[in-house]
Design an enzyme around this catalytic site. Sequence first.
Site, PDB file in Angstrom:
ATOM      1  N   GLY A 152       0.863  -1.171   0.000  1.00 58.80           N
ATOM      2  CA  GLY A 152       0.000   0.000   0.000  1.00 58.80           C
ATOM      3  C   GLY A 152       0.898   1.218   0.000  1.00 58.80           C
ATOM      4  O   GLY A 152       2.017   1.168  -0.518  1.00 58.80           O
ATOM      5  N   GLU A 153       0.457   2.288   0.594  1.00 58.91           N
ATOM      6  CA  GLU A 153       1.265   3.501   0.685  1.00 58.91           C
ATOM      7  C   GLU A 153       1.613   3.681   2.158  1.00 58.91           C
ATOM      8  O   GLU A 153       0.742   3.896   2.992  1.00 58.91           O
ATOM      9  CB  GLU A 153       0.466   4.685   0.132  1.00 58.91           C
ATOM     10  CG  GLU A 153       1.340   5.745  -0.511  1.00 58.91           C
ATOM     11  CD  GLU A 153       2.205   6.445   0.514  1.00 58.91           C
ATOM     12  OE1 GLU A 153       3.427   6.547   0.299  1.00 58.91           O
ATOM     13  OE2 GLU A 153       1.675   6.874   1.550  1.00 58.91           O
ATOM     14  N   SER A 154       2.888   3.554   2.476  1.00 63.32           N
ATOM     15  CA  SER A 154       3.296   3.444   3.884  1.00 63.32           C
ATOM     16  C   SER A 154       2.948   4.680   4.713  1.00 63.32           C
ATOM     17  O   SER A 154       2.601   4.554   5.894  1.00 63.32           O
ATOM     18  CB  SER A 154       4.792   3.137   3.984  1.00 63.32           C
ATOM     19  OG  SER A 154       5.565   4.098   3.295  1.00 63.32           O
ATOM     20  N   CYS A 188       6.308  -5.270   0.986  1.00 62.46           N
ATOM     21  CA  CYS A 188       6.458  -3.936   0.403  1.00 62.46           C
ATOM     22  C   CYS A 188       6.256  -2.859   1.469  1.00 62.46           C
ATOM     23  O   CYS A 188       7.124  -2.674   2.310  1.00 62.46           O
ATOM     24  CB  CYS A 188       5.523  -3.765  -0.800  1.00 62.46           C
ATOM     25  SG  CYS A 188       5.990  -2.371  -1.854  1.00 62.46           S
ATOM     26  N   ILE A 229       6.838  -3.402  -6.828  1.00 64.74           N
ATOM     27  CA  ILE A 229       6.031  -2.249  -7.222  1.00 64.74           C
ATOM     28  C   ILE A 229       6.383  -1.082  -6.304  1.00 64.74           C
ATOM     29  O   ILE A 229       6.104  -1.126  -5.113  1.00 64.74           O
ATOM     30  CB  ILE A 229       4.519  -2.561  -7.129  1.00 64.74           C
ATOM     31  CG1 ILE A 229       4.167  -3.766  -8.009  1.00 64.74           C
ATOM     32  CG2 ILE A 229       3.693  -1.326  -7.519  1.00 64.74           C
ATOM     33  CD1 ILE A 229       2.759  -4.276  -7.825  1.00 64.74           C
ATOM     34  N   ARG A 230       7.035  -0.062  -6.851  1.00 63.78           N
ATOM     35  CA  ARG A 230       7.521   1.069  -6.032  1.00 63.78           C
ATOM     36  C   ARG A 230       8.180   0.535  -4.765  1.00 63.78           C
ATOM     37  O   ARG A 230       7.911   0.987  -3.650  1.00 63.78           O
ATOM     38  CB  ARG A 230       6.365   2.014  -5.678  1.00 63.78           C
ATOM     39  CG  ARG A 230       5.753   2.716  -6.856  1.00 63.78           C
ATOM     40  CD  ARG A 230       4.585   3.597  -6.462  1.00 63.78           C
ATOM     41  NE  ARG A 230       5.011   4.637  -5.532  1.00 63.78           N
ATOM     42  CZ  ARG A 230       4.228   5.132  -4.580  1.00 63.78           C
ATOM     43  NH1 ARG A 230       3.020   4.682  -4.397  1.00 63.78           N
ATOM     44  NH2 ARG A 230       4.679   6.087  -3.796  1.00 63.78           N
ATOM     45  N   HIS A 241       5.904  -8.720  -3.647  1.00 60.73           N
ATOM     46  CA  HIS A 241       4.508  -9.103  -3.404  1.00 60.73           C
ATOM     47  C   HIS A 241       4.262 -10.573  -3.770  1.00 60.73           C
ATOM     48  O   HIS A 241       3.775 -10.858  -4.864  1.00 60.73           O
ATOM     49  CB  HIS A 241       3.581  -8.237  -4.262  1.00 60.73           C
ATOM     50  CG  HIS A 241       3.532  -6.805  -3.873  1.00 60.73           C
ATOM     51  ND1 HIS A 241       2.591  -6.298  -3.014  1.00 60.73           N
ATOM     52  CD2 HIS A 241       4.311  -5.750  -4.232  1.00 60.73           C
ATOM     53  CE1 HIS A 241       2.780  -4.997  -2.860  1.00 60.73           C
ATOM     54  NE2 HIS A 241       3.821  -4.640  -3.584  1.00 60.73           N
ATOM     55  N   GLU A 245       1.932 -12.478  -2.849  1.00 61.73           N
ATOM     56  CA  GLU A 245       0.498 -12.755  -2.981  1.00 61.73           C
ATOM     57  C   GLU A 245       0.010 -12.595  -4.415  1.00 61.73           C
ATOM     58  O   GLU A 245      -1.070 -13.069  -4.768  1.00 61.73           O
ATOM     59  CB  GLU A 245      -0.304 -11.842  -2.042  1.00 61.73           C
ATOM     60  CG  GLU A 245      -0.456 -10.407  -2.471  1.00 61.73           C
ATOM     61  CD  GLU A 245       0.744  -9.504  -2.211  1.00 61.73           C
ATOM     62  OE1 GLU A 245       0.658  -8.301  -2.508  1.00 61.73           O
ATOM     63  OE2 GLU A 245       1.785  -9.999  -1.709  1.00 61.73           O
TER      64      GLU A 245
END
Length: 198
Positions: A49-51, A81, A141-142, A177, A179
Amino acid sequence: MSVPRVGVLALQGDTREHLAALRECGAEPMTVRRRDELDAVDALVIPGGESTTMSHLLLDLDLLGPLRARLADGLPAYGSCAGMILLASEILDAGAAGRQALPLRAMNMTVRRNAFGSQVDSFEGDIEFAGLDDPVRAVFIRAPWVERVGDGVQVLARAAGHIVAVRQGAVLATAFHPEMTGDRRIHQLFVDIVTSAA
């Protein structure tokens, strides 16, 4: 413990995919958004997500302090992530003042946010993972990477010369990731860690 109850922090990220992976690995998964749900689990997955957003949602939901306390008491956890970022003791490039990612301090490591670049720099590749016979397909991803590990932290995998998977006791973290790929070996490793820690 026969079947561990593993929570998935359901603030952002691939919650459904983590729930499905945990179920396939023999755990009893449940979402965690409230204090009573956190108190009910044997272990916790912190998805991507966005930390910075996740940190402030934890604050808004009054979960940051209780989660730090449970982790300090030995709650097994797995972060992918953004989850890896939050589990760190120190975060580099933590975000703008007043909107920073807040470390949970569950692992003795320094992590750099978005280290591999922006969304357009996302990539996937096969990496060697300690303890697994065949390479793991890793989706970044990022993604962050680990800049420094301290005492007690075991490096499990590297990509492009950087540390991307670590373990400290019953806490596991990956910059990628698992998953998203259908390969359940990382989730199975975590479920095995949870069962062994009981």
